[in-house]
Design an enzyme around this catalytic site. Structure first.
Site, PDB file in Angstrom:
ATOM      1  N   GLU A 216       0.964  -1.295   0.027  1.00 16.60           N
ATOM      2  CA  GLU A 216      -0.005  -0.088   0.217  1.00 16.60           C
ATOM      3  C   GLU A 216       1.355   1.135  -0.116  1.00 16.60           C
ATOM      4  O   GLU A 216       1.883   1.838   1.323  1.00 16.60           O
ATOM      5  CB  GLU A 216      -0.533  -0.594   0.946  1.00 16.60           C
ATOM      6  CG  GLU A 216      -1.389  -1.407   1.445  1.00 16.60           C
ATOM      7  CD  GLU A 216      -2.574  -1.268  -0.089  1.00 16.60           C
ATOM      8  OE1 GLU A 216      -2.862   0.511  -0.735  1.00 16.60           O
ATOM      9  OE2 GLU A 216      -3.859  -2.710   0.123  1.00 16.60           O
ATOM     10  N   CYS A 250      -1.675   9.098   2.476  1.00 14.86           N
ATOM     11  CA  CYS A 250      -1.061   8.766   0.887  1.00 14.86           C
ATOM     12  C   CYS A 250      -2.368   9.106  -0.049  1.00 14.86           C
ATOM     13  O   CYS A 250      -1.922   9.283  -1.324  1.00 14.86           O
ATOM     14  CB  CYS A 250      -1.114   7.219   1.083  1.00 14.86           C
ATOM     15  SG  CYS A 250      -2.875   6.556   1.927  1.00 14.86           S
TER      16      CYS A 250
END
Length: 467
Positions: A216, A250
């Site tokens: 991720e 993110c």
């Protein structure tokens, strides 16, 4: 004083977890109990976690911590527990018609021991949500929290040590050397959240053991504002996602593509938004600090380089360098070669890029690495469909930002430089499960006609099947 963790210690911990997992796979009742105890223990300490994260950052919004690292974890555990029995149930069906009366089955089995490397930006959410998914799938877990949020990591370790037996879940504390050795362990699955650069190293280490990985990562998540979309609405929703955790997210909007004529109204609306939402920014408890001095200086370097290159830089409020409060900043007219346009920003800097049309915005995005998130603001459904069809990203949101992450029914994950693999909800259960296909042959099998020596019936079947 605790002794530093060695590679030998890590291997011993992994062996302990794997031996216990192979001896007895947690059944439905055990998994449900584990998740319930994790939820209860975490809920009782949720304010302690918010305080620890604020101390680690220097200042972190309590409300944002309770929502992004608290509510998300509780909601995900509740979502899993409400559906786990159905997820665990084997899926049975008849075999393909040629092989009748054989039947088939898909069993969902735990892969074994899962390694999780968690980041610092959402140190609780991005540790406990994958952990809950791995536990739901029946695995044992070894967790490496971030060394950049030491108080939160200590609290995570204490929480997990209380909830789980040492042979089911283990936490490992330490710096980059421990993380590197951790990534090199022969896990049955390795789950990493962090930067693309470190993700490459994690994948290379895992490859030595052929360990499956879920990465991720991040990247530069673009925003498109189509002509005619209300600028004030777009600014409010973009700002909410961009300045959450001071941009240390993110999936935060990384840059905005919009018509040249919309840039000045966008900047004016953003300045108005900041003045209304973050009064006295330097002392405002609702606006988080940058996690450490290194990250603060990296962001300052982006702005300094852009200024030196002639870009227009608009500081929307007064920050405080001593407290690592980085002011929300717009950058207009930055050259594509500048770091602010090349690197994931991961902070409260927002470049604005003029484009002639939505199609030009699509071309701009497609000429760059695939992002983790894409945001499109538009009331034209046909144009929106064109954007979604012609771009590839880990996920997308239309007329909002960030909220796709907290949808338990949606898979979450990147593609290429922004990551690989998915989790959240059922996808997390599948990621940490082996879907074992099984065929059950019947007393009578038509396949007996397809064995040597081949006769006329075999000739007929081959001719029929290859027609």
């Amino acid at each position: 004083m605790d002794m530093p963790v060695t590679a030998q210690d890590l291997h011993a911990t992994l062996t302990r977890l794997r031996t216990a997992q192979q001896r007895s796979t947690p059944d439905y009742r055990q998994r449900m109990d584990d998740l319930a105890r994790l939820r209860a223990a975490f809920k009782a300490r949720i304010e302690d976690f918010a305080a620890a994260m604020s101390a680690d950052f220097g200042r972190r919004s309590r409300h944002e911590s309770l929502l992004s690292d608290g509510m998300t974890v509780l909601h995900d555990i509740d979502f899993i527990r409400g559906r786990l029995r159905g997820w665990m149930r084997s899926k049975r069906a008849l075999a393909d018609w040629l092989f009748w009366p054989a039947r088939t089955e898909v069993r969902y089995q735990p892969v074994g021991v899962v390694g999780i490397i968690a980041p610092w930006n959402y140190p609780v959410n991005l540790a406990l949500i994958p952990l809950a998914a791995a536990i739901a799938a029946g695995n044992h877990v070894m967790l490496k929290p971030s060394e950049h949020t030491p108080r939160t990591s200590d609290l995570l370790k204490a929480l997990l040590d209380e909830v789980f037996p040492a042979e089911r879940v283990a936490s490992v504390l330490g710096g980059p050397e421990v993380a590197a050795a951790f990534a090199a362990l022969p896990f049955d699955h390795l789950f990493f959240t962090g930067s693309t650069a470190v993700g490459r190293k994690v994948m290379a280490a895992a490859a030595q053991n052929l360990t499956p990985v879920t990465l991720e990562l991040g990247g530069k998540s673009p925003v498109i504002i189509a002509p005619g979309y209300p600028i004030a609405t777009a600014v409010g929703r973009i700002a909410a996602g961009k300045f959450l955790n001071a941009g240390q997210t993110c999936i935060a909007p990384d840059y905005v593509l919009l018509p040249q004529t919309s840039i000045a109204p966008f900047a004016a609306e953003m300045k108005k938004y900041i003045s209304q939402r973050y009064v006295d920014l330097a002392a405002n408890a609702d606006y988080s600090s940058i996690v450490n001095e290194g990250q603060y200086q990296r962001l300052a370097g982006y702005v300094d380089e852009a200024c030196a290159a002639g870009a227009e830089v608009i500081e929307l409020a007064a920050g405080d360098a001593a407290k690592r409060v980085f002011a929300p900043t717009l950058v207009i007219g930055a050259d594509d070669k500048l770091a602010v346009m090349q690197e994931e920003i991961f902070g409260p800097i927002l470049p604005l890029v003029a484009v002639e049309s939505v199609d030009a915005a699509i071309d701009y995005i497609n000429a760059r690495p695939r992002p983790l998130a894409l945001y499109h603001f538009d009331n034209d459904s046909a144009r929106t469909e064109r954007v979604l069809e012609r771009t590839i990203a880990g996920g997308a949101a239309v007329n909002d930002t960030v909220l796709q992450f907290v949808q338990s029914k949606l898979p979450f994950g990147g593609i290429g430089p922004s990551g690989m693999g998915h989790y959240h909800g059922h996808e997390g259960f599948l990621t940490f499960s082996k879907q074992k296909p099984v065929l059950y042959q019947a007393r009578f099998s038509s396949m007996k006609f397809m064995r040597p020596p081949y006769r006329r019936i075999a000739d007929f079947l081959v001719k029929f099947l290859t027609r």
